[in-house]
Design an enzyme around this catalytic site. Structure first.
Site, PDB file in Angstrom:
ATOM      1  N   ASP A 163       0.815  -1.215   0.000  1.00  0.00           N
ATOM      2  CA  ASP A 163       0.000   0.000   0.000  1.00  0.00           C
ATOM      3  C   ASP A 163       0.849   1.266   0.000  1.00  0.00           C
ATOM      4  OD1 ASP A 163      -2.158   1.772   0.332  1.00  0.00           O
ATOM      5  OD2 ASP A 163      -2.073   1.589   2.510  1.00  0.00           O
ATOM      6  N   ASP A 206      -2.095   5.982  -4.970  1.00  0.00           N
ATOM      7  CA  ASP A 206      -2.413   5.040  -3.901  1.00  0.00           C
ATOM      8  C   ASP A 206      -2.784   3.668  -4.454  1.00  0.00           C
ATOM      9  OD1 ASP A 206      -3.186   3.781  -1.599  1.00  0.00           O
ATOM     10  OD2 ASP A 206      -4.822   5.150  -1.112  1.00  0.00           O
TER      11      ASP A 206
END
Length: 412
Positions: free
Chosen positions: A101, A287
């Protein structure tokens, strides 16, 4: 023959310098809950203030991230996360599936001492079985807006592919209240953002790799695909460099503006060539932890009006599936380069009770930085563009991904 030996050695050394981590794609938590008829109740139960009132007494007094009125969109990243890979912790190795992430900086996995229902569905770290484990003694809490983790910290050997990271700080989650992580396909999260974003004190994984000099370049890159072709990988994380076979054309580099998230400046957003959003420029984060593109609510509402999408009571938007071929293009301008998404790229089709629904890949999110509201460029964008994260020069690079759209994406 002897002239070829140095070249052969150089080839072997270079080939080992780039680590490929296979990523697999799974349905998002949102998709699973919608299919099971649980999404409506989940959203009601997991409003930040509702969640905090219900569970605040279960956490140490004064936990800052649980105070009422404080909210974050991080949970929606995980609710809409799709791509996971494998890591190993400890000696002997214990396997875990994690989200790689770029929207967070911490590494955590469930502990064998976890008391929450969510942990029963995931693999647990057994510290007592690892000869290389070092107990830290500190506790940690990570707030994800509609969910909260509580745990203890430790250090152990981390292995990703053939790379070994020594004395990696990580969190063992012992309490994961609510239903968010019950449905999750991943065991934990491995954050790849900057250290300033970390909740857990210590070097994030990638920074530790750089400090221990196990990578040739301070770069990692992502190739994400929605193709169903068996010849195309679902996704790859490449640590230590890039793979030119996975993208075409030049790399467009955009500087990082704030070292927390991988935050960059976006020039504008246009619909069918008309620049009507982010007119004076705006901030965006890149992201990999969310499948969607998110933006300020007013801007996202305007975007959906221009597309002709209708809101649902779940917070997302739908369009008439018969209109897909006539929907407008949406273009993001980064570093003066246009990145255009067609309806094939930003519409996802889901079937419920034999009824077909077409959802947009755009969602409202209240996120802010020192420079104002933030947009989130998630997997809807990243599946089309090979993305390179360069910590040596604090920049993000984009190039057109090969095989990004090998077949129609309306069945995703």
């Amino acid at each position: 023959m002897f002239r070829l030996l140095p070249l052969l050695l150089l080839w072997i050394w270079t080939a080992s310098a780039l680590l490929r981590v296979p990523l697999r794609r799974n349905p998002t938590i949102r998709t699973q809950m919608r299919a099971e008829g649980l999404l409506d109740q989940f959203l009601k139960d997991n409003q930040p203030d509702t969640f905090n009132r219900r569970y605040a007494q279960c956490f140490p007094p004064g936990t800052q991230s649980l105070r009422l009125g404080r909210s974050s969109e991080k949970i929606y990243n995980f609710m809409d996360a799709q791509y996971y890979g494998e890591i190993r912790l400890g000696t002997p190795e214990q396997n875990f599936s994690v989200i790689f992430d770029t929207g967070s900086s911490d590494l955590w996995v469930p502990s064998s001492y976890c008391v929450s229902q969510a942990c029963a569905f995931h693999r647990h770290f057994k510290a007592f079985k690892s000869s290389s484990f070092h107990h830290d003694g500190r506790t940690f809490g990570i707030h994800y807006g509609s969910g909260h983790l509580l745990g203890v910290m430790g250090k152990d050997t981390l292995r990703i592919g053939n790379l070994t990271v020594l004395n990696q700080e990580f969190g063992e989650s012992v309490y994961e209240p609510g239903s968010t992580f019950v449905t999750a396909k991943f065991d934990g999260v491995l954050g790849l953002a900057y250290p300033s974003l970390a909740e857990i004190i210590g070097k994030p994984v990638f920074d530790n790799m750089l400090a221990q000099k196990i990578l040739d370049e301070p770069i990692f890159s992502f190739y994400l695909s929605r193709s169903k072709s068996k010849s195309v990988p679902e996704g790859q994380l490449l640590l230590g460099g890039t793979d030119e076979s996975l993208y075409s054309g030049p790399i467009n580099w955009v500087p990082v503006t704030i070292k927390g998230y991988w935050q960059i400046r976006m020039d504008s957003v246009s619909v069918q060539g008309v620049s009507s959003l982010c007119r004076r420029g705006c901030e965006a984060i890149v992201d990999t932890g969310t499948s969607l593109i998110a933006g300020p609510p007013r801007e996202i509402l305007r975007l959906h009006q221009l597309i002709g999408a209708t809101p649902t009571h779940f917070g997302d938007f739908v369009v008439d599936c018969a209109r897909l071929s006539s929907l407008p293009h949406v273009t993001f301008v980064l570093g003066e380069v246009e990145y255009t998404l067609t309806s094939e790229h930003y519409i996802r089709k889901e079937t419920f009770s034999s009824r077909e629904l077409c959802f947009t890949g755009f969602m409202a999110a209240e996120m802010f930085s020192a420079d104002g509201p933030l947009w989130i460029l998630g997997d809807v964008f990243l599946t089309q563009y090979y993305t390179i994260f360069d910590k040596g020069q604090d920049r993000v690079g984009f190039a057109r991904a090969k095989h990004a759209v090998e077949e129609s994406q309306f069945d995703q």
